[in-house]
Design a protein around this motif. Structure first.
Motif, PDB file in Angstrom:
ATOM      1  N   MET A  80       0.845  -1.173   0.000  1.00 14.95           N
ATOM      2  CA  MET A  80       0.000   0.000   0.000  1.00 14.95           C
ATOM      3  C   MET A  80       0.893   1.239   0.000  1.00 14.95           C
ATOM      4  SD  MET A  80      -2.836   0.988   2.836  1.00 14.95           S
ATOM      5  CE  MET A  80      -4.241   1.841   2.226  1.00 14.95           C
ATOM      6  N   PRO A  81       0.671   2.173  -0.928  1.00 16.56           N
ATOM      7  CA  PRO A  81       1.499   3.377  -0.956  1.00 16.56           C
ATOM      8  C   PRO A  81       1.296   4.209   0.309  1.00 16.56           C
ATOM      9  CG  PRO A  81      -0.238   3.500  -2.622  1.00 16.56           C
ATOM     10  CD  PRO A  81      -0.327   2.151  -1.971  1.00 16.56           C
ATOM     11  N   ARG A  82       2.353   4.853   0.697  1.00 20.53           N
ATOM     12  CA  ARG A  82       2.312   5.674   1.902  1.00 20.53           C
ATOM     13  C   ARG A  82       1.477   6.931   1.647  1.00 20.53           C
ATOM     14  NH1 ARG A  82       7.540   6.760   5.589  1.00 20.53           N
ATOM     15  NH2 ARG A  82       6.807   8.728   6.417  1.00 20.53           N
ATOM     16  N   PRO A  83       0.458   7.178   2.479  1.00 22.25           N
ATOM     17  CA  PRO A  83      -0.400   8.339   2.246  1.00 22.25           C
ATOM     18  C   PRO A  83       0.351   9.641   2.510  1.00 22.25           C
ATOM     19  CG  PRO A  83      -1.051   7.202   4.257  1.00 22.25           C
ATOM     20  CD  PRO A  83       0.032   6.388   3.615  1.00 22.25           C
ATOM     21  N   ALA A  84       0.023  10.657   1.727  1.00 26.34           N
ATOM     22  CA  ALA A  84       0.608  11.982   1.926  1.00 26.34           C
ATOM     23  C   ALA A  84      -0.148  12.679   3.048  1.00 26.34           C
ATOM     24  CB  ALA A  84       0.528  12.787   0.642  1.00 26.34           C
ATOM     25  N   LEU A  85       0.584  13.219   3.994  1.00 21.16           N
ATOM     26  CA  LEU A  85      -0.031  13.936   5.107  1.00 21.16           C
ATOM     27  C   LEU A  85       0.246  15.421   4.948  1.00 21.16           C
ATOM     28  CD1 LEU A  85       1.042  11.668   8.112  1.00 21.16           C
ATOM     29  CD2 LEU A  85      -1.091  11.612   6.820  1.00 21.16           C
ATOM     30  N   ASP A  86      -0.813  16.217   5.049  1.00 21.43           N
ATOM     31  CA  ASP A  86      -0.611  17.661   4.987  1.00 21.43           C
ATOM     32  C   ASP A  86      -0.363  18.183   6.411  1.00 21.43           C
ATOM     33  OD1 ASP A  86      -3.087  18.020   6.281  1.00 21.43           O
ATOM     34  OD2 ASP A  86      -4.140  18.452   4.416  1.00 21.43           O
ATOM     35  N   PRO A  87      -0.023  19.457   6.552  1.00 19.62           N
ATOM     36  CA  PRO A  87       0.264  20.003   7.885  1.00 19.62           C
ATOM     37  C   PRO A  87      -0.892  19.845   8.876  1.00 19.62           C
ATOM     38  CG  PRO A  87       1.093  21.494   6.211  1.00 19.62           C
ATOM     39  CD  PRO A  87       0.304  20.432   5.491  1.00 19.62           C
ATOM     40  N   ILE A  88      -2.132  19.942   8.398  1.00 21.93           N
ATOM     41  CA  ILE A  88      -3.281  19.784   9.302  1.00 21.93           C
ATOM     42  C   ILE A  88      -3.383  18.342   9.791  1.00 21.93           C
ATOM     43  CG2 ILE A  88      -5.803  19.898   9.472  1.00 21.93           C
ATOM     44  CD1 ILE A  88      -5.635  22.353   7.592  1.00 21.93           C
ATOM     45  N   SER A 110     -14.107  13.878   9.313  1.00 23.74           N
ATOM     46  CA  SER A 110     -13.828  13.240   8.021  1.00 23.74           C
ATOM     47  C   SER A 110     -12.326  13.003   7.847  1.00 23.74           C
ATOM     48  CB  SER A 110     -14.395  14.058   6.864  1.00 23.74           C
ATOM     49  OG  SER A 110     -13.761  15.306   6.755  1.00 23.74           O
ATOM     50  N   ARG A 111     -11.497  13.903   8.359  1.00 20.91           N
ATOM     51  CA  ARG A 111     -10.044  13.680   8.299  1.00 20.91           C
ATOM     52  C   ARG A 111      -9.660  12.458   9.139  1.00 20.91           C
ATOM     53  NH1 ARG A 111      -6.133  17.412   6.605  1.00 20.91           N
ATOM     54  NH2 ARG A 111      -7.041  19.212   5.574  1.00 20.91           N
ATOM     55  N   MET A 112     -10.236  12.350  10.322  1.00 22.44           N
ATOM     56  CA  MET A 112      -9.939  11.199  11.180  1.00 22.44           C
ATOM     57  C   MET A 112     -10.370   9.893  10.505  1.00 22.44           C
ATOM     58  SD  MET A 112     -10.841  12.777  14.939  1.00 22.44           S
ATOM     59  CE  MET A 112     -10.786  11.199  15.756  1.00 22.44           C
ATOM     60  N   ARG A 157      -8.920   4.929   7.532  1.00 19.95           N
ATOM     61  CA  ARG A 157      -9.001   4.089   6.318  1.00 19.95           C
ATOM     62  C   ARG A 157      -7.607   3.856   5.746  1.00 19.95           C
ATOM     63  NH1 ARG A 157     -13.151   7.420   5.024  1.00 19.95           N
ATOM     64  NH2 ARG A 157     -11.878   8.527   3.484  1.00 19.95           N
ATOM     65  N   GLN A 158      -6.768   4.884   5.781  1.00 19.81           N
ATOM     66  CA  GLN A 158      -5.406   4.783   5.245  1.00 19.81           C
ATOM     67  C   GLN A 158      -4.458   4.076   6.219  1.00 19.81           C
ATOM     68  OE1 GLN A 158      -4.667   8.996   4.613  1.00 19.81           O
ATOM     69  NE2 GLN A 158      -5.134   8.806   2.434  1.00 19.81           N
ATOM     70  N   VAL A 172      -3.207   5.229   8.827  1.00 15.57           N
ATOM     71  CA  VAL A 172      -2.281   6.146   9.489  1.00 15.57           C
ATOM     72  C   VAL A 172      -2.600   6.120  10.979  1.00 15.57           C
ATOM     73  CG1 VAL A 172      -1.600   8.570   9.742  1.00 15.57           C
ATOM     74  CG2 VAL A 172      -1.978   7.602   7.458  1.00 15.57           C
ATOM     75  N   ILE A 173      -3.899   6.122  11.287  1.00 14.97           N
ATOM     76  CA  ILE A 173      -4.366   5.908  12.655  1.00 14.97           C
ATOM     77  C   ILE A 173      -4.876   4.473  12.682  1.00 14.97           C
ATOM     78  CG2 ILE A 173      -6.036   6.549  14.412  1.00 14.97           C
ATOM     79  CD1 ILE A 173      -6.098   9.358  13.195  1.00 14.97           C
ATOM     80  N   ALA A 174      -4.157   3.613  13.385  1.00 11.75           N
ATOM     81  CA  ALA A 174      -4.515   2.198  13.401  1.00 11.75           C
ATOM     82  C   ALA A 174      -5.231   1.804  14.680  1.00 11.75           C
ATOM     83  CB  ALA A 174      -3.266   1.335  13.205  1.00 11.75           C
ATOM     84  N   GLY A 175      -5.357   2.720  15.598  1.00 12.19           N
ATOM     85  CA  GLY A 175      -6.040   2.408  16.840  1.00 12.19           C
ATOM     86  C   GLY A 175      -5.822   3.513  17.845  1.00 12.19           C
ATOM     87  N   TYR A 176      -6.513   3.408  18.930  1.00  9.50           N
ATOM     88  CA  TYR A 176      -6.383   4.360  20.022  1.00  9.50           C
ATOM     89  C   TYR A 176      -5.915   3.574  21.227  1.00  9.50           C
ATOM     90  CZ  TYR A 176      -8.964   7.332  16.879  1.00  9.50           C
ATOM     91  OH  TYR A 176      -9.349   8.058  15.784  1.00  9.50           O
ATOM     92  N   THR A 177      -5.147   4.195  22.074  1.00  5.71           N
ATOM     93  CA  THR A 177      -4.545   3.471  23.180  1.00  5.71           C
ATOM     94  C   THR A 177      -4.736   4.229  24.484  1.00  5.71           C
ATOM     95  OG1 THR A 177      -2.520   2.379  23.912  1.00  5.71           O
ATOM     96  CG2 THR A 177      -2.252   4.522  22.868  1.00  5.71           C
ATOM     97  N   ILE A 178      -4.307   3.611  25.549  1.00  5.27           N
ATOM     98  CA  ILE A 178      -4.359   4.252  26.855  1.00  5.27           C
ATOM     99  C   ILE A 178      -2.939   4.486  27.347  1.00  5.27           C
ATOM    100  CG2 ILE A 178      -6.570   3.212  27.469  1.00  5.27           C
ATOM    101  CD1 ILE A 178      -4.852   1.340  29.336  1.00  5.27           C
TER     102      ILE A 178
END
Length: 146
Positions: free
Chosen positions: A1-9, A41-43, A48-49, A51-57
């Motif tokens: 899977m190609p690495r997604p481009a992340l903008d400053p936001i 929608s960004r989250m 989906r990409q 980039v965020i694969a989960g949330y942790t404690i």
């Protein structure tokens, strides 16, 4: 899977989530000066990409400091890596599992409430079908933690 481009936001959003993964979308939106729906929608896109694969404690330092930690170096029987990884995933005391090069196949970082529990945990890991040998090192203190 190609690495997604992340903008400053995206990078700012990820930084805020690293500080508090449970922050309400409205709070994130206010800090980013965006609408709540834009942040949501960004989250969703970042999830989906993957980039965020989960949330942790984050466990309070005083609780984590009371645990006995060890690095368990594991040598596997050839071609048993996937089965061992599945078995190790079921061990709640396992904090991190690294696949490594060199004389060992895996390094598991584990935490237990006592030396006795740590001893039993290392025995459990060593008894897994496909584990050829374990070598362990108990963490005495942490000198640098970035």
């Amino acid at each position: 899977m190609p690495r997604p481009a992340l903008d400053p936001i995206d990078r700012q959003l990820i930084a805020l989530l690293r500080e508090d993964a449970r922050a309400p979308t409205a709070v994130l939106a206010r800090k980013l000066k965006l609408s709540r729906t834009t942040v949501q929608s960004r989250m969703e896109r970042l999830q989906r990409q993957r980039v965020i694969a989960g949330y942790t404690i984050s466990v309070p330092d005083e609780l984590e400091a009371s645990l006995v930690r060890a690095h368990v170096l594991i040598t596997l029987v050839p071609k048993q890596s996937a089965a061992i990884e599945q078995a190790l995933r079921k061990i709640p005391e396992l904090r991190v599992l690294h696949s490594v090069s060199g004389p060992f196949d895996l390094i598991a970082i584990v935490a237990a409430t006592s030396i006795g529990e740590l001893d039993a945990l290392i025995d459990r890991i060593g008894a897994l079908d496909g584990v050829e040998r374990t070598t362990s090192a108990i963490v005495l203190s942490t000198r640098i933690d970035r």
